[in-house]
Write an enzyme that holds these catalytic residues in place. Structure first.
Site, mmCIF file in Angstrom:
data_model
loop_
_atom_site.group_PDB
_atom_site.id
_atom_site.type_symbol
_atom_site.label_atom_id
_atom_site.label_comp_id
_atom_site.label_asym_id
_atom_site.label_seq_id
_atom_site.Cartn_x
_atom_site.Cartn_y
_atom_site.Cartn_z
ATOM 1 N N GLU A 1 9.962 1.236 10.197
ATOM 2 C CA GLU A 1 11.149 2.453 9.996
ATOM 3 C C GLU A 1 10.479 3.914 10.043
ATOM 4 O O GLU A 1 9.616 4.124 9.326
ATOM 5 C CB GLU A 1 11.541 2.208 8.261
ATOM 6 C CG GLU A 1 12.448 1.187 8.071
ATOM 7 C CD GLU A 1 13.778 0.910 8.819
ATOM 8 O OE1 GLU A 1 14.127 2.185 9.003
ATOM 9 O OE2 GLU A 1 14.460 0.154 9.044
ATOM 10 N N LYS B 1 0.822 -1.240 0.037
ATOM 11 C CA LYS B 1 -0.069 0.053 -0.038
ATOM 12 C C LYS B 1 0.821 1.284 0.078
ATOM 13 O O LYS B 1 1.511 1.572 0.921
ATOM 14 C CB LYS B 1 -0.943 0.119 1.335
ATOM 15 C CG LYS B 1 -1.836 1.108 1.133
ATOM 16 C CD LYS B 1 -2.482 1.813 2.334
ATOM 17 C CE LYS B 1 -1.686 2.802 3.180
ATOM 18 N NZ LYS B 1 -1.605 4.144 2.058
ATOM 19 N N CYS C 1 13.617 11.369 5.854
ATOM 20 C CA CYS C 1 13.863 10.742 7.378
ATOM 21 C C CYS C 1 14.988 11.033 8.066
ATOM 22 O O CYS C 1 15.120 11.008 9.335
ATOM 23 C CB CYS C 1 13.326 9.362 7.394
ATOM 24 S SG CYS C 1 14.248 8.335 6.296
ATOM 25 N N GLU D 1 9.715 15.728 14.873
ATOM 26 C CA GLU D 1 10.456 15.653 13.371
ATOM 27 C C GLU D 1 9.262 16.940 12.581
ATOM 28 O O GLU D 1 7.975 16.423 12.825
ATOM 29 C CB GLU D 1 10.200 14.217 12.739
ATOM 30 C CG GLU D 1 10.519 14.236 11.445
ATOM 31 C CD GLU D 1 10.270 12.775 10.671
ATOM 32 O OE1 GLU D 1 9.177 12.268 11.269
ATOM 33 O OE2 GLU D 1 11.011 12.332 10.529
HETATM 34 P P1 NAD Z 1 2.516 8.486 7.679
HETATM 35 O O1 NAD Z 1 2.837 7.620 8.951
HETATM 36 O O2 NAD Z 1 1.662 9.456 7.845
HETATM 37 O O3 NAD Z 1 2.247 7.485 6.343
HETATM 38 C C1 NAD Z 1 3.036 6.353 6.003
HETATM 39 C C2 NAD Z 1 2.062 5.223 5.488
HETATM 40 O O4 NAD Z 1 1.228 4.730 6.623
HETATM 41 C C3 NAD Z 1 1.039 5.899 4.658
HETATM 42 O O5 NAD Z 1 0.974 4.876 3.523
HETATM 43 C C4 NAD Z 1 -0.156 5.864 5.012
HETATM 44 O O6 NAD Z 1 -1.243 5.902 4.533
HETATM 45 C C5 NAD Z 1 -0.094 4.925 6.195
HETATM 46 N N1 NAD Z 1 -0.851 4.916 7.373
HETATM 47 C C6 NAD Z 1 -1.342 5.924 8.154
HETATM 48 N N2 NAD Z 1 -2.067 5.570 9.130
HETATM 49 C C7 NAD Z 1 -2.178 4.230 8.883
HETATM 50 C C8 NAD Z 1 -2.606 3.228 9.955
HETATM 51 N N3 NAD Z 1 -3.570 3.665 10.902
HETATM 52 N N4 NAD Z 1 -2.513 2.002 9.691
HETATM 53 C C9 NAD Z 1 -1.688 1.667 8.688
HETATM 54 N N5 NAD Z 1 -1.282 2.559 7.830
HETATM 55 C C10 NAD Z 1 -1.205 3.727 7.994
HETATM 56 O O7 NAD Z 1 4.027 9.002 7.163
HETATM 57 P P2 NAD Z 1 4.435 9.961 5.782
HETATM 58 O O8 NAD Z 1 3.834 11.474 6.037
HETATM 59 O O9 NAD Z 1 3.507 9.298 4.650
HETATM 60 O O10 NAD Z 1 5.938 9.819 5.804
HETATM 61 C C11 NAD Z 1 6.761 10.658 6.447
HETATM 62 C C12 NAD Z 1 7.199 9.825 7.706
HETATM 63 O O11 NAD Z 1 8.059 8.741 7.210
HETATM 64 C C13 NAD Z 1 8.280 10.764 8.454
HETATM 65 O O12 NAD Z 1 8.165 10.530 9.809
HETATM 66 C C14 NAD Z 1 9.572 10.093 8.060
HETATM 67 O O13 NAD Z 1 10.534 10.251 9.016
HETATM 68 C C15 NAD Z 1 9.217 8.668 7.768
HETATM 69 N N6 NAD Z 1 9.911 7.941 6.741
HETATM 70 C C16 NAD Z 1 10.870 7.031 7.512
HETATM 71 C C17 NAD Z 1 11.994 6.409 6.931
HETATM 72 C C18 NAD Z 1 13.041 5.445 7.341
HETATM 73 O O14 NAD Z 1 13.847 4.806 6.756
HETATM 74 N N7 NAD Z 1 13.097 5.360 8.585
HETATM 75 C C19 NAD Z 1 11.817 6.640 5.392
HETATM 76 C C20 NAD Z 1 11.020 7.380 4.833
HETATM 77 C C21 NAD Z 1 10.004 7.980 5.784
#
Ligand code: NAD
Length: 509
Positions: free
Chosen positions: A261, A186, A300, A403
């Site tokens: 992650e 997804k 990230c 963050e």
């Molecule tokens: P997000 O947590 O809002 O969303 C990430 C994904 O999770 C999306 O596909 C979203 O639709 C899904 N999601 C949201 N709520 C959910 C739930 N209740 N159950 C299951 N899935 C759900 O994050 P974002 O805004 O898309 O991305 C930014 C974040 O990602 C930042 O915190 C960043 O640091 C992190 N990130 C981490 C890494 C790493 O390698 N550690 C890499 C890239 C991004």
């Protein structure tokens, strides 16, 4: 099957793939995908929900339980991964452009992403191809043959974010396929296009029907159902701390394997000795700029906390702010643009709120802190925000602890090595950090004391597919890339064979 020409133009509603078939959402719902540079829709995708997930998971389950992929010889699986890498290289321009429009990054960043995606597929192909089929264990007796083998986990659910849509997907898909799993992914609901395109490439490369599935749609429905689904064996999530916690809670009910992650609040520690020469100063400033502002800070591992030695602070911050103020903002597809917009209005509003709270708490604005003037390269409707440097920050400020995920750099200072390390470790996260120094002993000492999953010495941001990526603390659970990134997608099985079985006579009768 989705038509790639249609996808290239960015318009298709058939973005759900289950059991070898491209489909619309069962409900018929759709979502418009917006270009962050002007907030205009440029694609329409299926807005799936729980029912679409059930369908896709059932297909992946069948492909795992009854299909050939888990038992396909490793050499054949590796060859398929290499074919995917070749197709990514072939389609680099198309996919790089699509990533740029979808996520708002520059086209050059989009191209680099696609190169890195291809590298991930090649790396995991090479890794499995070179492995021994099992590890013979010395059981201490010639009558016993004992071996530990690795088997695929089963059906893997993958949930990915919007900042590096295809790269994050590849860090999951490539090892999962290398290990013989089936999967349903997804992507972020706002940047799904390149992941949809990758499924097409997997099929073109010859992946058997049903092995790859994708459901486009929101996190609270599609993501949540994947995390809780009883027929999913593993969920691998990349995203924010709040959603990641929900995924872990949902997954706990069925005791599935979980890999997370999550975010980071990454320190960039600069000692004065790194700035003793003009070259050293220029390099440290240049890389601090890159650390904080590449992809508008939506990384990230962004170096969003500059922790600089007090004696060089004024000169360092002045030069940093001067150069940050010159970063050319604009639509990522325009020539000469160095930085694109934020991905969404929501992300910009969040950034604005953090900057306002920092200023209210006493931070000093050195540059940015506002939306740029509109220009032909920068439509007023786009989600642009100027690179922002906030001086005189301290750990009680929200902007230092949380963050932001936007182009905001905070500045803190230190006087001693111990103080620098204490500040750098003073975060609930632990994804990445850097130390800049000309003193080799200090570099090793400080690197050894930093509680972060990646530590750079006199550099910032590079990663290697061969080296594990992931975080300490609330930056996550498990690792991607490297041998550990493959191990996430496997179960170990100990096969113990008694070559000359005899009664044990534990019981007298
Ligand atoms: P997000 O947590 O809002 O969303 C990430 C994904 O999770 C999306 O596909 C979203 O639709 C899904 N999601 C949201 N709520 C959910 C739930 N209740 N159950 C299951 N899935 C759900 O994050 P974002 O805004 O898309 O991305 C930014 C974040 O990602 C930042 O915190 C960043 O640091 C992190 N990130 C981490 C890494 C790493 O390698 N550690 C890499 C890239 C991004």
């Amino acid at each position: 099957m989705a038509d790639r020409t249609e996808l290239q133009a960015g318009r298709t509603r058939k973005t759900i793939h289950a059991g070898g078939e491209w489909r619309e959402a069962l409900s018929g719902a759709t979502r418009e995908i917006l270009d962050p540079a002007d907030a205009q829709p440029f694609a329409v995708v299926a807005e799936g929900d729980e029912k679409d997930v059930d369908l896709a998971v059932a297909a992946a389950r069948r492909a795992f339980d009854e299909g050939d992929w888990p038992h396909t010889p490793v050499a054949e699986r590796a060859a398929l991964l290499r074919r995917v890498a070749d197709l990514l290289v072939r389609d680099r321009e198309r996919l790089g452009l699509l990533e740029s429009r979808d996520a708002g990054k520059t086209v050059e960043e989009g191209r680099v992403d696609i190169d890195c995606v291809a590298d991930a597929f090649r790396y995991f192909a090479d890794l499995v191809a070179a492995e021994a089929p099992g590890r013979v264990v010395d059981a201490g007796s010639p009558g016993i043959h004992s071996v530990v083998v690795h088997e695929p986990v089963g059906v893997c659910a993958m949930i990915t974010p919007w900042n590096y849509p295809l790269l994050q997907a590849s860090w999951k898909i490539a090892p999962a396929l290398a290990a013989g799993n089936t999967f349903v992914i997804k992507p972020s609901e706002i940047t799904p296009l390149t992941t949809v395109a990758l499924i097409d490439l997997l099929i073109e490369a010859g992946l058997p029907t049903g092995v790859a599935g994708i459901v486009t749609g929101p996190g609270h429905t599609v993501g949540a159902r994947l995390a809780e689904h009883p027929d999913v064996d593993l969920v691998s999530f990349t995203g924010g701390l709040v959603s990641g916690t929900k995924v872990a809670q949902a997954a706990a009910v069925t005791v599935k394997k979980v890999a997370l992650e999550l975010g980071g609040k990454n320190p960039n520690v600069v000692f004065a000795d790194a700035c003793a020469t003009e070259d050293g100063f220029d390099t440290a400033v240049d890389q601090a700029l890159n650390a904080a502002f590449i992809h508008s800070g939506q990384v990230c591992s962004a170096g969003s906390r500059l922790i600089v030695e007090e004696s060089v602070r004024e000169r360092f911050v002045a030069e940093l702010a001067r150069r940050a103020g010159k970063i050319r903002l604009g639509r990522g597809t325009e020539d000469g643009v160095e930085c694109g917009p934020l991905v969404s209005e929501q992300q910009r509003a969040k950034t604005e709120e953090y900057v306002a709270s920092a200023l209210a708490e006493g931070a000093v604005l050195r540059c940015g802190g506002r939306r740029p003037e509109p220009s032909p390269q920068r439509p007023e409707s786009g989600y642009f925000y100027e690179p922002t440097v906030l001086d005189h920050c301290h750990r009680e400020m929200r902007v230092v602890r949380e963050e932001v995920f936007g182009p905001v750099l905070t500045v803190e200072t230190f006087r001693t090595e111990d103080e620098a390390v204490a500040l750098a470790n003073d975060t609930e996260y632990g994804l990445a950090g850097a130390v800049w120094t000309a003193d080799a002993g200090r570099a090793r000492r400080v690197a050894g004391r930093l509680r972060h999953g990646t530590v750079w010495i006199n550099d910032f941001h590079p990663y290697l597919p061969q080296a594990e990526w992931g975080g300490f603390g609330k930056s996550g659970v498990g690792r991607e890339l490297g041998p550990a990134g493959l191990a996430e997608y496997r179960e170990s099985k100990h096969v113990y064979q008694n070559l000359a079985p005899r009664p044990v006579r534990w019981f007298a009768g």
